[in-house]
Design an enzyme around this catalytic site. Structure first.
Site, PDB file in Angstrom:
ATOM      1  N   HIS A  58      14.871 103.041  25.927  1.00  0.00           N
ATOM      2  CA  HIS A  58      14.607 103.936  27.058  1.00  0.00           C
ATOM      3  C   HIS A  58      15.818 103.764  27.961  1.00  0.00           C
ATOM      4  O   HIS A  58      15.865 102.844  28.783  1.00  0.00           O
ATOM      5  CB  HIS A  58      13.335 103.541  27.811  1.00  0.00           C
ATOM      6  CG  HIS A  58      12.136 103.331  26.935  1.00  0.00           C
ATOM      7  ND1 HIS A  58      11.450 104.371  26.350  1.00  0.00           N
ATOM      8  CD2 HIS A  58      11.511 102.204  26.534  1.00  0.00           C
ATOM      9  CE1 HIS A  58      10.438 103.880  25.642  1.00  0.00           C
ATOM     10  NE2 HIS A  58      10.461 102.571  25.729  1.00  0.00           N
ATOM     11  N   ARG A 208      -2.587 105.644  23.648  1.00  0.00           N
ATOM     12  CA  ARG A 208      -3.097 105.776  25.012  1.00  0.00           C
ATOM     13  C   ARG A 208      -2.733 107.137  25.587  1.00  0.00           C
ATOM     14  O   ARG A 208      -3.503 107.751  26.308  1.00  0.00           O
ATOM     15  CB  ARG A 208      -2.479 104.690  25.921  1.00  0.00           C
ATOM     16  CG  ARG A 208      -2.960 103.288  25.636  1.00  0.00           C
ATOM     17  CD  ARG A 208      -2.264 102.270  26.530  1.00  0.00           C
ATOM     18  NE  ARG A 208      -0.976 101.832  25.985  1.00  0.00           N
ATOM     19  CZ  ARG A 208       0.182 101.863  26.624  1.00  0.00           C
ATOM     20  NH1 ARG A 208       0.243 102.335  27.855  1.00  0.00           N
ATOM     21  NH2 ARG A 208       1.273 101.431  26.049  1.00  0.00           N
ATOM     22  N   HIS A 268       6.839  97.817  18.346  1.00  0.00           N
ATOM     23  CA  HIS A 268       6.153  96.575  18.747  1.00  0.00           C
ATOM     24  C   HIS A 268       5.162  96.151  17.664  1.00  0.00           C
ATOM     25  O   HIS A 268       5.408  95.197  16.960  1.00  0.00           O
ATOM     26  CB  HIS A 268       5.466  96.669  20.111  1.00  0.00           C
ATOM     27  CG  HIS A 268       6.379  97.124  21.213  1.00  0.00           C
ATOM     28  ND1 HIS A 268       7.532  96.463  21.509  1.00  0.00           N
ATOM     29  CD2 HIS A 268       6.310  98.192  22.064  1.00  0.00           C
ATOM     30  CE1 HIS A 268       8.151  97.093  22.508  1.00  0.00           C
ATOM     31  NE2 HIS A 268       7.438  98.135  22.859  1.00  0.00           N
ATOM     32  N   ASP A 319      14.993  98.400  23.739  1.00  0.00           N
ATOM     33  CA  ASP A 319      13.852  98.860  24.527  1.00  0.00           C
ATOM     34  C   ASP A 319      14.165  98.981  26.013  1.00  0.00           C
ATOM     35  O   ASP A 319      14.754  99.961  26.440  1.00  0.00           O
ATOM     36  CB  ASP A 319      12.670  97.907  24.243  1.00  0.00           C
ATOM     37  CG  ASP A 319      11.334  98.433  24.763  1.00  0.00           C
ATOM     38  OD1 ASP A 319      11.330  99.518  25.367  1.00  0.00           O
ATOM     39  OD2 ASP A 319      10.309  97.764  24.578  1.00  0.00           O
TER      40      ASP A 319
HETATM   41 ZN    ZN Z   1       9.389 101.244  24.610  1.00  0.00          ZN
END
Ligand code: ZN
Length: 455
Positions: A58, A208, A268, A319
């Site tokens: 990101h 989610r 992950h 990440d």
């Molecule tokens: Zn991430």
């Protein structure tokens, strides 16, 4: 045509001597020939290996690095970190995103990454409206990849809900809000940017934030081979919420409802039961491991040993960019397992006992799959992406090829990456990025602007 003569080069079968590496003007490898004589006029290097794929980024979070390391009133967690990150994401502009990404990518290149997969979720403006160009912010990140010279897989993020059970988004998540139609429009806008250095896939943010129905809808409109990435099972709380809402753990629920195969990267996947370990390994999907971020956020440790025993594929990503070093990700990946099992040399196999080689080659193969691009080894037909290590550094000078990656991954903190070639173009020379001055000057300006906005 251009060429490099490597006295030692890491090929898919292992280290080979006297390797003549040739590439064309398009940046594709034409021939990789071991046991060759050094041709006249071709420059030579001691130690050459393929550049690493950073399979989870990101980019904008680079600007937050080091600024969230102060304890709060109560216990700090992933979720309190996320609140800070949201506040930060509220104020950045497309110009900021491009400048931050260029800085990040230049740092990644200097530390051995030659490709990145950008899990891109700031898609709307500060008021929560789509930009006039639907892919405005994604295009900015791709532009940054071009100016820094790193290969990219852009993954626009499907982000519709605040939690399991299709909970409505919170106001601070408004810049991320996309539904299936938005995502397909963004992907369509990015199509003209696809080339040998740039691929476009998709990323349902997580179970989610995206429903199974939405994921099916998006995949139904996307060509078969495009990469699909998803955050999954990063935190125990997410596992508990999934169990409460669906009756199944996240990875199990995903695999029961969608065909998960080699085009998938499960980012992950920290919290797996034995059945999920076996199912994920058998699926051919890549586990996208981000050890420095997972450590920084207190996620937990991935069950690497049983996953590898089951034949699972893995790659590494930086990440949140608390680190930009491929070495640090791989070192932490192995060290986490040593601490957990109270043993040494966990990431190895009966055919590859050298841990550094096992980790580098494994992360390359998984990373290349996750990127969906022609990268991952020094082989004819793939991109000319390679690293020249500093063979004169005391850690590498005079050592045998079989110890190179052990020293590179585990010994010391000097950056041993000397030169970096991406798509046939030298972007790092003698440890310095070729455009570092301009890129870093712009990045510092942006940080000054952002500090003013926040104060
Ligand atoms: Zn991430």
């Amino acid at each position: 045509m251009s060429a490099l003569f490597a006295r030692h080069a890491l090929l898919p079968e292992g280290w080979r001597r006297d390797v003549h590496i040739e590439w064309n003007i398009d940046g594709d490898l034409l021939a990789v020939t071991p046991d060759a004589a050094q041709p006249h006029g071709v420059p030579a290097a001691d130690l050459v290996m393929p550049g690493m794929v950073n399979l989870h980024s990101h980019a904008f979070q680079r600007a937050l690095g080091g600024l969230t390391e102060t304890a709060g009133e109560g216990p700090d967690s992933f979720w309190t970190w996320r609140d800070l990150m949201y506040r930060f994401a509220r104020s950045i502009t497309p110009e900021h995103i491009e400048a931050i990404a260029a800085q990040l990518f230049s740092e990644c290149l200097r530390h051995g990454y030659t490709s990145v997969c950008e899990f891109h979720y700031v898609q709307r403006d500060q008021q929560g409206a789509m930009y006039a160009r639907p892919a405005e912010t994604a295009e900015r990140v791709v532009a940054a990849s071009k100016s820094a010279g790193i290969g990219i897989t852009m993954l626009p993020v499907l982000y519709s809900y605040a939690g399991f059970g299709e909970q409505p988004l919170k106001p601070e998540q408004n810049r991320f809000r996309t539904d299936a139609a938005d995502i397909l429009r963004i992907i369509e806008s990015l199509e003209p940017l696809r080339d040998a250095q740039t691929e476009v896939g998709v990323a349902p943010h997580s179970l989610r934030a995206a429903s199974i129905g939405q994921v099916r809808e998006v995949l139904g409109s996307l060509p078969d081979k495009r990469p699909v990435h998803i955050h999954i099972a990063e935190q125990q709380a997410e596992v508990q919420q999934s169990l409460a809402q669906t009756g199944a753990r996240p990875v199990r629920y995903l695999m029961d409802n969608i065909e998960v195969n080699a085009r998938w990267c499960l980012v992950h996947a920290t919290h797996l039961d034995d059945g999920e370990v076996a199912a994920l390994a058998a699926s051919g999907a890549v586990a996208g491991l981000c050890p420095t971020t997972e450590a920084n956020l207190g996620d937990g440790l991935f069950p690497l040993e049983p996953f590898l025993k089951a034949g699972g594929r893995f790659g590494i990503g930086s990440d949140s960019h608390i680190s930009q070093s491929a070495v640090e990700e791989l070192r932490w990946l192995e060290y986490g397992q040593r601490l957990l099992h109270q043993r040494r040399n966990v990431a190895a196999s009966s055919t590859q006992r050298n841990v550094g080689d096992f980790l580098w080659q494994g992360a390359l193969q998984g990373g290349a799959l996750a990127a969906g691009r022609r990268v991952g080894s020094l082989s004819a037909g793939l991109r000319a992406d390679l690293l020249v290590l500093d063979g004169e550094h005391p850690n590498l000078d005079g050592i045998g090829a079989s110890d190179v990656l052990g020293s590179f991954v585990f010994c010391g903190n000097d950056n041993l990456v000397k030169d970096v070639l991406v798509g046939g173009r030298w972007v790092v020379r003698d440890g310095a990025h070729v455009a570092q001055g301009a890129i870093t000057q712009r990045y510092k300006q942006v940080l000054t602007e952002l500090r003013k906005l926040r104060s």
